[in-house]
Design a protein around this motif. Structure first.
Motif, PDB file in Angstrom:
ATOM      1  N   LEU A  24       0.435  -1.126  -0.002  1.00 54.13           N
ATOM      2  CA  LEU A  24      -0.176   0.016   0.090  1.00 54.13           C
ATOM      3  C   LEU A  24       0.901   1.056   0.176  1.00 54.13           C
ATOM      4  CD1 LEU A  24      -2.739  -0.842   2.180  1.00 54.13           C
ATOM      5  CD2 LEU A  24      -3.001  -0.686   0.581  1.00 54.13           C
ATOM      6  N   GLY A  25       2.004   1.344   0.805  1.00 51.20           N
ATOM      7  CA  GLY A  25       2.896   2.190   0.934  1.00 51.20           C
ATOM      8  C   GLY A  25       3.002   2.875  -0.452  1.00 51.20           C
ATOM      9  N   ARG A  26       3.685   1.764  -1.278  1.00 53.60           N
ATOM     10  CA  ARG A  26       4.050   2.075  -2.410  1.00 53.60           C
ATOM     11  C   ARG A  26       3.007   2.116  -3.529  1.00 53.60           C
ATOM     12  NH1 ARG A  26       8.658   3.515  -3.203  1.00 53.60           N
ATOM     13  NH2 ARG A  26      10.243   1.876  -2.621  1.00 53.60           N
ATOM     14  N   PHE A  27       1.959   1.658  -3.511  1.00 59.96           N
ATOM     15  CA  PHE A  27       1.076   2.579  -4.526  1.00 59.96           C
ATOM     16  C   PHE A  27       0.803   3.700  -4.055  1.00 59.96           C
ATOM     17  CE2 PHE A  27      -3.562   2.924  -5.036  1.00 59.96           C
ATOM     18  CZ  PHE A  27      -4.163   2.198  -6.154  1.00 59.96           C
ATOM     19  N   LEU A  28       0.841   3.887  -2.715  1.00 62.04           N
ATOM     20  CA  LEU A  28       0.364   5.236  -2.473  1.00 62.04           C
ATOM     21  C   LEU A  28       1.068   6.476  -2.375  1.00 62.04           C
ATOM     22  CD1 LEU A  28      -2.162   4.582   0.106  1.00 62.04           C
ATOM     23  CD2 LEU A  28      -2.788   5.275  -1.862  1.00 62.04           C
ATOM     24  N   ASN A  29       2.216   6.459  -3.114  1.00 65.04           N
ATOM     25  CA  ASN A  29       3.779   6.197  -3.076  1.00 65.04           C
ATOM     26  C   ASN A  29       3.830   7.485  -2.050  1.00 65.04           C
ATOM     27  OD1 ASN A  29       5.551   7.292  -4.712  1.00 65.04           O
ATOM     28  ND2 ASN A  29       4.857   9.845  -4.688  1.00 65.04           N
ATOM     29  N   LEU A  30       3.761   6.455  -0.724  1.00 65.25           N
ATOM     30  CA  LEU A  30       3.697   7.147   0.912  1.00 65.25           C
ATOM     31  C   LEU A  30       5.391   7.008   0.971  1.00 65.25           C
ATOM     32  CD1 LEU A  30       1.496   5.277   2.940  1.00 65.25           C
ATOM     33  CD2 LEU A  30       0.758   6.733   1.342  1.00 65.25           C
ATOM     34  N   GLY A  31       6.033   7.947   1.624  1.00 66.16           N
ATOM     35  CA  GLY A  31       7.062   8.396   2.520  1.00 66.16           C
ATOM     36  C   GLY A  31       7.469   6.966   3.531  1.00 66.16           C
ATOM     37  N   TRP A  32       8.598   6.789   3.477  1.00 61.78           N
ATOM     38  CA  TRP A  32       9.119   5.584   4.342  1.00 61.78           C
ATOM     39  C   TRP A  32       9.182   5.583   6.062  1.00 61.78           C
ATOM     40  CZ3 TRP A  32       9.559   0.705   5.440  1.00 61.78           C
ATOM     41  CH2 TRP A  32      10.547   0.459   6.683  1.00 61.78           C
ATOM     42  N   PRO A  33       9.496   7.463   6.549  1.00 63.25           N
ATOM     43  CA  PRO A  33       8.481   7.317   7.538  1.00 63.25           C
ATOM     44  C   PRO A  33       6.736   7.109   8.507  1.00 63.25           C
ATOM     45  CG  PRO A  33      10.252   9.477   7.138  1.00 63.25           C
ATOM     46  CD  PRO A  33       9.450   8.507   5.500  1.00 63.25           C
ATOM     47  N   THR A  34       6.029   7.706   7.318  1.00 60.27           N
ATOM     48  CA  THR A  34       4.466   6.993   7.174  1.00 60.27           C
ATOM     49  C   THR A  34       4.686   5.377   7.160  1.00 60.27           C
ATOM     50  OG1 THR A  34       4.176   9.052   6.117  1.00 60.27           O
ATOM     51  CG2 THR A  34       1.990   7.336   6.410  1.00 60.27           C
ATOM     52  N   VAL A  35       5.094   4.820   6.098  1.00 59.30           N
ATOM     53  CA  VAL A  35       5.455   3.563   6.133  1.00 59.30           C
ATOM     54  C   VAL A  35       5.821   2.638   7.732  1.00 59.30           C
ATOM     55  CG1 VAL A  35       5.863   1.024   5.147  1.00 59.30           C
ATOM     56  CG2 VAL A  35       5.394   3.461   3.512  1.00 59.30           C
ATOM     57  N   ARG A  36       6.983   3.519   8.325  1.00 60.47           N
ATOM     58  CA  ARG A  36       7.668   2.797   9.558  1.00 60.47           C
ATOM     59  C   ARG A  36       6.651   2.864  10.467  1.00 60.47           C
ATOM     60  NH1 ARG A  36      10.351   4.831  13.564  1.00 60.47           N
ATOM     61  NH2 ARG A  36      12.218   3.625  14.266  1.00 60.47           N
ATOM     62  N   ALA A  37       6.067   4.585  10.622  1.00 67.29           N
ATOM     63  CA  ALA A  37       4.753   4.244  11.110  1.00 67.29           C
ATOM     64  C   ALA A  37       3.307   3.329  11.368  1.00 67.29           C
ATOM     65  CB  ALA A  37       4.100   5.732  11.494  1.00 67.29           C
ATOM     66  N   LEU A  38       3.257   3.030  10.033  1.00 68.57           N
ATOM     67  CA  LEU A  38       2.417   1.655   9.949  1.00 68.57           C
ATOM     68  C   LEU A  38       3.108   0.357  10.278  1.00 68.57           C
ATOM     69  CD1 LEU A  38       0.867   3.136   6.033  1.00 68.57           C
ATOM     70  CD2 LEU A  38      -0.916   3.123   8.804  1.00 68.57           C
ATOM     71  N   ILE A  39       3.960   0.228   9.916  1.00 72.83           N
ATOM     72  CA  ILE A  39       4.376  -1.279  10.430  1.00 72.83           C
ATOM     73  C   ILE A  39       4.448  -1.577  11.948  1.00 72.83           C
ATOM     74  CG2 ILE A  39       6.477  -2.306  10.458  1.00 72.83           C
ATOM     75  CD1 ILE A  39       7.431  -1.718   7.964  1.00 72.83           C
ATOM     76  N   LEU A  40       5.444  -0.243  13.261  1.00 79.75           N
ATOM     77  CA  LEU A  40       4.687   0.300  14.498  1.00 79.75           C
ATOM     78  C   LEU A  40       3.308  -0.269  14.921  1.00 79.75           C
ATOM     79  CD1 LEU A  40       7.676   2.590  15.140  1.00 79.75           C
ATOM     80  CD2 LEU A  40       8.211   0.317  15.495  1.00 79.75           C
ATOM     81  N   LEU A  41       2.814   0.397  13.905  1.00 75.90           N
ATOM     82  CA  LEU A  41       1.099   0.242  13.844  1.00 75.90           C
ATOM     83  C   LEU A  41       0.365  -1.501  14.341  1.00 75.90           C
ATOM     84  CD1 LEU A  41      -1.691   1.724  14.948  1.00 75.90           C
ATOM     85  CD2 LEU A  41      -2.104   1.437  12.440  1.00 75.90           C
ATOM     86  N   TRP A  42       1.881  -2.102  13.575  1.00 73.34           N
ATOM     87  CA  TRP A  42       0.741  -2.769  13.317  1.00 73.34           C
ATOM     88  C   TRP A  42       1.497  -4.592  14.036  1.00 73.34           C
ATOM     89  CZ3 TRP A  42       4.059  -7.305  12.546  1.00 73.34           C
ATOM     90  CH2 TRP A  42       4.014  -8.786  12.395  1.00 73.34           C
ATOM     91  N   TYR A  43       2.927  -4.081  14.546  1.00 74.22           N
ATOM     92  CA  TYR A  43       3.268  -4.343  15.961  1.00 74.22           C
ATOM     93  C   TYR A  43       2.398  -4.115  17.393  1.00 74.22           C
ATOM     94  CZ  TYR A  43       7.630  -6.225  13.740  1.00 74.22           C
ATOM     95  OH  TYR A  43       8.346  -6.982  13.152  1.00 74.22           O
ATOM     96  N   GLY A  44       1.993  -3.017  17.137  1.00 72.85           N
ATOM     97  CA  GLY A  44       1.246  -2.368  18.224  1.00 72.85           C
ATOM     98  C   GLY A  44       1.813  -1.829  19.170  1.00 72.85           C
ATOM     99  N   PRO A  45       1.185  -1.536  20.808  1.00 72.54           N
ATOM    100  CA  PRO A  45       1.881  -0.788  21.696  1.00 72.54           C
ATOM    101  C   PRO A  45       2.986  -1.693  22.160  1.00 72.54           C
ATOM    102  CG  PRO A  45      -0.242  -0.743  21.888  1.00 72.54           C
ATOM    103  CD  PRO A  45      -0.228  -1.588  20.890  1.00 72.54           C
ATOM    104  N   HIS A  46       2.642  -3.089  22.192  1.00 70.15           N
ATOM    105  CA  HIS A  46       3.144  -3.733  23.672  1.00 70.15           C
ATOM    106  C   HIS A  46       4.487  -4.415  23.176  1.00 70.15           C
ATOM    107  CE1 HIS A  46      -0.049  -2.424  26.358  1.00 70.15           C
ATOM    108  NE2 HIS A  46      -0.769  -2.707  25.129  1.00 70.15           N
ATOM    109  N   ARG A  47       4.825  -4.440  22.080  1.00 72.14           N
ATOM    110  CA  ARG A  47       6.019  -5.011  20.739  1.00 72.14           C
ATOM    111  C   ARG A  47       6.909  -3.813  20.254  1.00 72.14           C
ATOM    112  NH1 ARG A  47       4.501  -9.660  16.849  1.00 72.14           N
ATOM    113  NH2 ARG A  47       2.881  -7.564  15.856  1.00 72.14           N
ATOM    114  N   LYS A  48       8.018  -4.618  20.554  1.00 72.00           N
ATOM    115  CA  LYS A  48       8.956  -3.589  19.624  1.00 72.00           C
ATOM    116  C   LYS A  48       9.655  -4.060  18.977  1.00 72.00           C
ATOM    117  CE  LYS A  48      12.948  -0.466  20.797  1.00 72.00           C
ATOM    118  NZ  LYS A  48      11.993   0.517  19.762  1.00 72.00           N
TER     119      LYS A  48
END
Length: 360
Positions: free
Chosen positions: A302-326
């Protein structure tokens, strides 16, 4: 010696002692008399010819039997006993013409032959213009791959519920058969669901492209129903408030990467997925299922399709991990490398596939 044979002097001797070629010549001569005025022959005369030919044709040479089988196969009033004898011959060159089309053969005879004879006989039967459920039950039960595919392709074939279920069971290992079943006009909604449930995704997509438009809609709806039924039990997310928030941003012209980044950093899952759904044009329930899976690859796509920057993609990945996983730094770096290498054309193809999974 039959009564009919005794009417022609010397015929009985020919039947008993003559060689196959001689028998074939006599059979052809008698059959020629039949063909001269076949449509006008009374039933008693058809019986007379039947009794004459039944003594000669089965003992004639192969070429003569095959030729007569071909010619008799087109006649509504062909000698019935002779046709039945020809249909039961082991030589498929002889049996095939009458099995394919002779109107003289009834369902009982065809079912008997289908139960006893080989695959060549079954394949010939599949070409008949009309096939009853009694016949197709046997074809599906005994037929090899080619027989079953041909039966499924026959628009004049009727299948019982049990026959359809067996056909669909065999289609789970045969993509070509799946496509043929999916194009049948008499395929019920329940059988369509049964067919799609056991079908690989690539075959489902191929099936969607070859059927008529109304069936395409039905296939897509059925696929969504199957996928939703496969969801694990438990509470479903409620996206209604998030959708209202995203709709307000869209109407105000503020829905974009900046808003998405803010939702992701704040660990607002519903708002993030609702934003991605609106921006990518993918159905919300499908996108939720994809991103809630055990891999974050859909986020990269989705990030590549929408031409998102890496900071946004990284934030979405951290969202996928959830607040209790690093995640480990190495994992994040691997994700960045994969995101960088991902071709926009590849991402577009995948997103278009996700879009086509939603009902029209």
């Amino acid at each position: 010696m039959t009564v009919a044979t005794s009417l022609i002097p010397g015929l009985d001797d020919i039947v008993k002692r003559s060689d196959p070629r001689r028998r074939g010549e006599i059979a052809r001569a008698i059959a020629a008399l039949f063909f001269q005025d076949a449509a006008k022959l009374r039933p008693d005369l058809v019986d007379l010819f039947d009794n004459l030919l039944i003594d000669l044709v089965p003992h004639a040479e192969l070429a003569a039997r095959a030729d007569l089988a071909e010619r008799f196969s087109y006649l509504d009033n062909a000698p019935p006993h002779l046709v039945g004898e020809l249909a039961r011959e082991n030589e498929i060159m002889v049996a095939a013409p009458v099995l394919r089309r002779s109107p003289v053969l009834d369902d009982a005879a065809l079912v008997e032959i289908a139960r006893l004879k080989g695959q060549g006989h079954l394949l010939a039967i599949t070409e008949r213009p009309i096939l009853s459920a009694d016949i197709t039950d046997v074809l599906v039960e005994r037929g090899d791959r080619d027989v079953v595919r041909r039966a499924a392709s026959n628009a004049g074939a009727t299948f019982s519920d049990g026959g359809y279920s067996e056909l669909i069971k065999r289609a789970s290992q045969d993509g070509v058969l799946t496509l043929k079943i999916g194009q049948r006009e008499d395929l019920s909604g329940e059988h369509l669901k049964e067919l799609l449930n056991g079908t690989l995704g690539v075959i489902r997509r191929r099936l969607s492209s070859v059927v008529n438009p109304s069936r395409q809609v039905e296939i897509k709806r059925t696929m969504v129903a199957i996928e939703e039924a496969a969801l694990p039990p438990g509470p479903r997310r409620d996206f209604s408030a998030a959708q209202r928030t995203v709709l307000g941003l869209y109407r105000g012209g503020h829905l974009g990467e900046s808003a998405l980044l803010g939702f992701a950093k704040a660990q607002k899952y519903e708002e993030s997925i609702a934003s991605l759904s609106a921006m990518a044009g993918v159905r919300l329930t499908i996108l939720d299922r994809l991103i809630a899976g055990d891999r974050y690859d859909p986020i990269l796509i989705l990030g590549r399709f929408l031409n998102l920057g890496w900071p946004t993609v990284r934030a979405l990945i951290l969202l996928w991990y959830g607040p209790h996983r690093k995640p480990a730094d190495a994992d994040i770096e691997a994700a960045r490398n994969n995101f960088t290498r991902l071709m926009p054309a590849t991402a577009e193809r995948v997103v278009n596939f996700w879009r086509n999974r939603q009902p029209i």
